[in-house]
Design a protein around this motif. Structure first.
Motif, short mmCIF file in Angstrom:
data_model
loop_
_atom_site.label_atom_id
_atom_site.label_comp_id
_atom_site.label_asym_id
_atom_site.label_seq_id
_atom_site.Cartn_x
_atom_site.Cartn_y
_atom_site.Cartn_z
N LEU A 100 0.81 -1.22 0.00
CA LEU A 100 0.00 0.00 0.00
C LEU A 100 0.84 1.27 0.00
O LEU A 100 0.38 2.31 -0.48
N THR A 101 2.06 1.22 0.53
CA THR A 101 2.89 2.43 0.62
C THR A 101 3.94 2.53 -0.48
O THR A 101 4.68 3.51 -0.53
N ASN A 102 3.98 1.56 -1.38
CA ASN A 102 5.02 1.56 -2.41
C ASN A 102 4.54 2.29 -3.67
O ASN A 102 3.70 1.79 -4.41
N GLU A 103 5.11 3.46 -3.90
CA GLU A 103 4.72 4.30 -5.04
C GLU A 103 5.03 3.65 -6.39
O GLU A 103 4.49 4.04 -7.41
N LYS A 104 5.87 2.64 -6.39
CA LYS A 104 6.25 2.01 -7.66
C LYS A 104 5.05 1.35 -8.35
O LYS A 104 5.06 1.16 -9.56
N TYR A 105 4.00 1.04 -7.60
CA TYR A 105 2.81 0.46 -8.22
C TYR A 105 2.08 1.46 -9.11
O TYR A 105 1.22 1.08 -9.89
N THR A 106 2.42 2.74 -9.01
CA THR A 106 1.82 3.77 -9.87
C THR A 106 2.62 3.97 -11.15
O THR A 106 2.27 4.83 -11.96
N GLY A 107 3.72 3.23 -11.31
CA GLY A 107 4.57 3.40 -12.49
C GLY A 107 5.65 4.44 -12.29
O GLY A 107 6.42 4.73 -13.20
N ASN A 108 5.70 5.01 -11.10
CA ASN A 108 6.72 6.00 -10.75
C ASN A 108 7.66 5.39 -9.72
O ASN A 108 7.32 4.40 -9.09
N ALA A 109 8.82 6.01 -9.54
CA ALA A 109 9.78 5.45 -8.58
C ALA A 109 10.47 6.56 -7.80
O ALA A 109 11.02 7.48 -8.39
N LEU A 110 10.42 6.45 -6.49
CA LEU A 110 11.20 7.33 -5.61
C LEU A 110 12.48 6.57 -5.29
O LEU A 110 12.44 5.48 -4.71
N LEU A 111 13.60 7.13 -5.70
CA LEU A 111 14.88 6.45 -5.56
C LEU A 111 15.67 7.00 -4.38
O LEU A 111 15.56 8.18 -4.05
N GLN A 112 16.46 6.15 -3.79
CA GLN A 112 17.31 6.41 -2.64
C GLN A 112 16.49 6.65 -1.37
O GLN A 112 16.74 7.57 -0.61
N ILE A 143 0.49 -0.50 -12.16
CA ILE A 143 -0.54 -1.49 -11.82
C ILE A 143 -1.79 -0.78 -11.31
O ILE A 143 -2.90 -1.19 -11.57
N ILE A 144 -1.59 0.31 -10.57
CA ILE A 144 -2.73 1.09 -10.07
C ILE A 144 -2.56 2.55 -10.50
O ILE A 144 -1.45 3.00 -10.77
N ASP A 145 -3.65 3.28 -10.52
CA ASP A 145 -3.57 4.69 -10.89
C ASP A 145 -3.19 5.55 -9.69
O ASP A 145 -3.32 5.12 -8.53
N MET A 146 -2.75 6.75 -9.95
CA MET A 146 -2.28 7.66 -8.90
C MET A 146 -3.39 8.04 -7.93
O MET A 146 -3.14 8.17 -6.73
N ASP A 147 -4.62 8.20 -8.41
CA ASP A 147 -5.73 8.56 -7.52
C ASP A 147 -5.97 7.46 -6.48
O ASP A 147 -6.19 7.75 -5.29
N THR A 148 -5.92 6.20 -6.91
CA THR A 148 -6.09 5.07 -5.99
C THR A 148 -4.98 5.08 -4.95
O THR A 148 -5.23 4.89 -3.76
#
Length: 166
Positions: A100-112, A143-148
């Motif tokens: 639930l807290t991993n932004e990578k499921y939105t297709g974006n990535a926070l690195l470091q 996998i999921i949209d940003m709003d979700t």
């Protein structure tokens, strides 16, 4: 022997710093570094593709959480159906929250988000502003949209606030 040990240790530190610099430069350029495995995806080198069956479970986790289910009941439900995590262990509320807290499921990535604090003992620490982070948009298929995702973050924050002691 002591002097030779000192030289060897300094060489190790130097190699470590050079590796960190190289990795940081790749992150600055938007390259995802160090991603080896993630539930819902198949990762081969720089190629990140969706694993359909796991992706459905990720969508289900977000949907159930947004509809009011707790991470405990979601984990229980997945276990009752015989589903396992990426490492083939039973689901726990912690596993559910990690998804639930991993932004990578939105297709974006926070690195470091984490870093190695000391080249000798290799302790991994959460990056709380000590080093820069890099946000890469549309680095892979979502996998999921940003709003979700945002809705889930709001609900997680509310639950966290509600469960704070005092």
């Amino acid at each position: 022997l002591t002097i030779l040990s000192s030289f060897a240790q300094e060489e190790s530190r130097s190699v470590s710093e050079n590796c960190k610099w190289r990795i940081r430069k790749k992150m600055e350029q938007g390259e995802i570094v160090g991603l080896r495995a993630m539930y819902g995806y198949i990762i081969r080198g720089k190629d990140i593709t969706i694993e359909p069956r796991q992706a459905e479970i990720v969508r289900e986790i977000f949907g159930l959480y947004i509809s009011g289910e707790s991470s405990v009941s979601i984990a229980r439900n997945l276990n009752a159906r015989g589903e396992t995590t990426l490492t083939h262990v039973a689901w726990t509320p912690k596993h559910v929250r990690e998804i639930l807290t991993n932004e990578k499921y939105t297709g974006n990535a926070l690195l470091q988000k984490t870093y190695i604090s000391d080249y000798l003992n290799k302790n991994k620490k959460r990056n709380r502003g000590k080093l820069p982070t890099f946000f890469v948009e549309q680095s892979h298929e979502a996998i999921i949209d940003m709003d979700t995702f945002k809705r889930a973050q709001e609900l997680l924050a509310r639950a966290s606030e509600k469960n704070k002691p005092g």
